[in-house]
Design a protein around this motif. Structure first.
Motif, PDB file in Angstrom:
ATOM      1  N   ARG A 198       0.911  -1.102  -0.111  1.00 24.70           N
ATOM      2  CA  ARG A 198       0.152   0.066   0.118  1.00 24.70           C
ATOM      3  C   ARG A 198       0.977   1.222   0.000  1.00 24.70           C
ATOM      4  O   ARG A 198       1.790   1.481   0.900  1.00 24.70           O
ATOM      5  CB  ARG A 198      -0.762   0.004   1.307  1.00 24.70           C
ATOM      6  N   SER A 199       0.686   2.091  -1.019  1.00 21.82           N
ATOM      7  CA  SER A 199       1.629   3.500  -1.258  1.00 21.82           C
ATOM      8  C   SER A 199       1.238   4.253   0.033  1.00 21.82           C
ATOM      9  O   SER A 199      -0.027   4.751   0.334  1.00 21.82           O
ATOM     10  CB  SER A 199       1.261   3.709  -2.621  1.00 21.82           C
ATOM     11  N   ALA A 200       2.213   5.179   0.237  1.00 23.30           N
ATOM     12  CA  ALA A 200       1.743   6.303   1.078  1.00 23.30           C
ATOM     13  C   ALA A 200       3.063   7.081   1.032  1.00 23.30           C
ATOM     14  O   ALA A 200       4.245   6.849   0.611  1.00 23.30           O
ATOM     15  CB  ALA A 200       1.535   5.902   2.664  1.00 23.30           C
ATOM     16  N   SER A 202       6.343   8.691   2.654  1.00 21.51           N
ATOM     17  CA  SER A 202       7.158   8.028   3.781  1.00 21.51           C
ATOM     18  C   SER A 202       7.382   8.895   4.960  1.00 21.51           C
ATOM     19  O   SER A 202       7.736   8.391   5.964  1.00 21.51           O
ATOM     20  CB  SER A 202       8.452   7.938   3.166  1.00 21.51           C
ATOM     21  N   GLU A 207      -0.786   7.208   8.772  1.00 22.91           N
ATOM     22  CA  GLU A 207      -1.693   6.625   7.564  1.00 22.91           C
ATOM     23  C   GLU A 207      -1.222   5.147   7.229  1.00 22.91           C
ATOM     24  O   GLU A 207      -0.088   4.974   7.667  1.00 22.91           O
ATOM     25  CB  GLU A 207      -1.066   7.608   6.392  1.00 22.91           C
ATOM     26  N   TYR A 209       0.097   2.006   5.393  1.00 22.88           N
ATOM     27  CA  TYR A 209       1.044   1.764   4.522  1.00 22.88           C
ATOM     28  C   TYR A 209       1.624   0.288   4.616  1.00 22.88           C
ATOM     29  O   TYR A 209       1.578  -0.316   5.701  1.00 22.88           O
ATOM     30  CB  TYR A 209       2.231   2.640   4.506  1.00 22.88           C
ATOM     31  N   ASN A 211       5.148  -1.469   2.787  1.00 23.33           N
ATOM     32  CA  ASN A 211       6.149  -1.306   1.836  1.00 23.33           C
ATOM     33  C   ASN A 211       6.563  -2.601   1.324  1.00 23.33           C
ATOM     34  O   ASN A 211       6.966  -3.345   1.660  1.00 23.33           O
ATOM     35  CB  ASN A 211       7.392  -0.687   2.982  1.00 23.33           C
ATOM     36  N   THR A 249       8.431   8.270  -1.505  1.00 23.25           N
ATOM     37  CA  THR A 249       7.202   7.426  -1.567  1.00 23.25           C
ATOM     38  C   THR A 249       7.304   6.117  -1.242  1.00 23.25           C
ATOM     39  O   THR A 249       8.380   5.379  -1.544  1.00 23.25           O
ATOM     40  CB  THR A 249       6.677   7.394  -2.886  1.00 23.25           C
ATOM     41  N   ILE A 250       6.545   5.174  -0.457  1.00 22.73           N
ATOM     42  CA  ILE A 250       6.318   4.169  -0.003  1.00 22.73           C
ATOM     43  C   ILE A 250       5.979   3.404  -1.301  1.00 22.73           C
ATOM     44  O   ILE A 250       5.006   3.598  -1.740  1.00 22.73           O
ATOM     45  CB  ILE A 250       5.639   3.731   1.398  1.00 22.73           C
ATOM     46  N   ALA A 252       4.037   0.778  -3.451  1.00 21.17           N
ATOM     47  CA  ALA A 252       2.798  -0.062  -3.264  1.00 21.17           C
ATOM     48  C   ALA A 252       3.258  -1.557  -3.941  1.00 21.17           C
ATOM     49  O   ALA A 252       2.527  -2.393  -3.614  1.00 21.17           O
ATOM     50  CB  ALA A 252       1.845   0.638  -4.053  1.00 21.17           C
ATOM     51  N   CYS A 286       1.015  -3.323   7.908  1.00 20.52           N
ATOM     52  CA  CYS A 286       0.769  -2.037   8.323  1.00 20.52           C
ATOM     53  C   CYS A 286       0.743  -1.701   9.646  1.00 20.52           C
ATOM     54  O   CYS A 286      -0.210  -2.685  10.435  1.00 20.52           O
ATOM     55  CB  CYS A 286      -0.537  -1.759   7.595  1.00 20.52           C
TER      56      CYS A 286
END
Length: 395
Positions: A198-200, A202, A207, A209, A211, A249-250, A252, A286
């Motif tokens: 899941r993107s998020a 960083s 939130e 996420y 990775n 950016t983590i 996805a 997560c």
């Protein structure tokens, strides 16, 4: 046993091996140039048909490729000698055309060693064998793959069937720069791994996420621990890709292409079981939702090893003896970490040796070469090997 070694194949060969090589290399048969590969296959088929072989082109029903060429000439008994080669090349001969360095006894060009030189040697040796043995006892087969450089995908079942019907296997991959031949080879299995997270951002906390890149790093670290040079077992991450391209950016999604090499089926299974365990354990999670990364894999290629066995060593010893007499050099047979089509044909009931093509090096590069004189000498070696086994079959 009173076999007399013969040399000077050129004096009775119907065609000039170097001219055949020049013509064959001039055909652009880079693996994905399917029409070019087909042209090269028909070129070889015509040469073999002139020698009395029945040929067939077998279409690939699984993936796009040129056709497989199978040429056969039945003897008095069902004792099959199977020669194994391929006409597809890694490099494009339009970019790396053939050139001859007479001073240094070398020919350069795309596929001169891997494997068009080997195909030419196969034709030359069969040519002399049939002159000497017009009513041959043993049966002859020449199998030429159109996509060996991509693992001969689509033909594995056919190769296995041919192997089951073969008594002796003669692989026409090149000998190494020292002239050594090959009595065993590693197998290889290619894996494609895909990880969904899941993107998020960083830098934002709170939130959700997951990775995907971190999950891939975990798998990579643990898999690298399996590498064992002494046991000839290796895991290589050939390509890694993530869905993101920025620092903050983590990811996805992440994926990798993994090449594994193994000396035995037990090693292959050890690597596989380790990978499956890693894909199901210690998953990235997560910290807020406790959701886990999702991991998927597929096997893209699966080539068994050419196992070291006494019958291969015995055949290799015969061939090394011919090399020493014909080329007046000491040589030996070795294990190779690379996989080839002969692996698929090998079975407990047959004997096989590879590296019977020309002496060469710098494969898959713009400096790929062969020793020109080895086109003649290694054809003499293969001819004498076939003739000797024919001689034994009549004892």
């Amino acid at each position: 046993m009173n076999y007399q070694i013969e040399s000077n194949i050129k004096s009775v060969a119907l065609e000039d091996p170097l001219l055949n090589l020049i013509e064959l290399v001039s055909i652009n048969s880079q693996t994905k140039n399917y029409k070019g590969v087909e042209t090269a296959q028909y070129y070889v088929a015509k040469k073999l048909e002139r020698l009395g072989f029945q040929t067939q082109m077998i279409k690939n029903t699984e993936v796009s490729s040129g056709p497989m060429l199978i040429a056969e000439k039945k003897g008095q008994v069902d004792n099959w000698f199977t020669l194994i080669g391929h006409t597809d090349t890694v490099n494009n001969p339009d970019r790396y055309p053939l050139s001859i360095d007479s001073k240094n006894d070398r020919v350069y060009g795309a596929g001169v060693a891997d494997d068009k030189g080997g195909v030419v040697i196969g034709i030359s040796s069969l040519e002399k064998f049939l002159i000497r043995n017009p009513r041959h006892n043993c049966s002859l087969r020449f199998m030429i793959s159109p996509n060996e450089e991509l693992g001969s995908t689509g033909f594995h079942s056919l190769l296995n069937q041919i192997g089951q019907k073969s008594h002796f296997l003669f692989g026409l991959e090149p000998a190494d720069p020292r002239g050594r031949i090959i009595h065993s080879r590693n197998g290889n299995r290619w894996y494609k791994i895909k990880i969904q997270g899941r993107s998020a951002h960083s830098g934002r906390f709170g939130e959700e996420y997951i990775n995907a890149a971190h999950q891939l790093f975990r798998i990579g670290y643990e898999m690298m621990l399996l590498n064992n040079e002494q046991e000839k077992m290796r895991v290589n991450f050939g390509a890694i890709k993530t869905s993101e391209s920025s620092y903050n950016t983590i990811s996805a999604n992440a994926e990798a292409k993994i090449d594994t090499r193994f000396n035995t089926i037990l090693q292959r299974d050890k690597i596989h079981h380790s990978l499956e365990s890693l894909l199901s354990e210690s998953l990235e999670q997560c910290p807020y939702s406790q959701k886990l990364a999702q991991v998927f894999y597929s096997i893209e290629d699966d080539c068994p090893p050419l196992t070291l066995k006494n019958s291969n060593l015995e055949l290799a010893s015969i061939i090394c003896n011919f090399i020493e007499h014909i080329e007046e050099r000491k040589t030996e047979s070795i294990h190779s970490g690379g996989a080839a089509d002969i692996n698929y044909l090998s079975s407990p009931a047959n004997s096989g040796v590879d590296g019977l093509g020309p002496i060469g090096g710098n494969l898959h590069t713009n400096k790929e070469y062969i020793e020109t004189s080895s086109l003649i000498s290694r054809a003499e070696v293969l001819y004498n090997t076939l003739n000797y086994l024919e001689f034994l079959s009549k004892e």
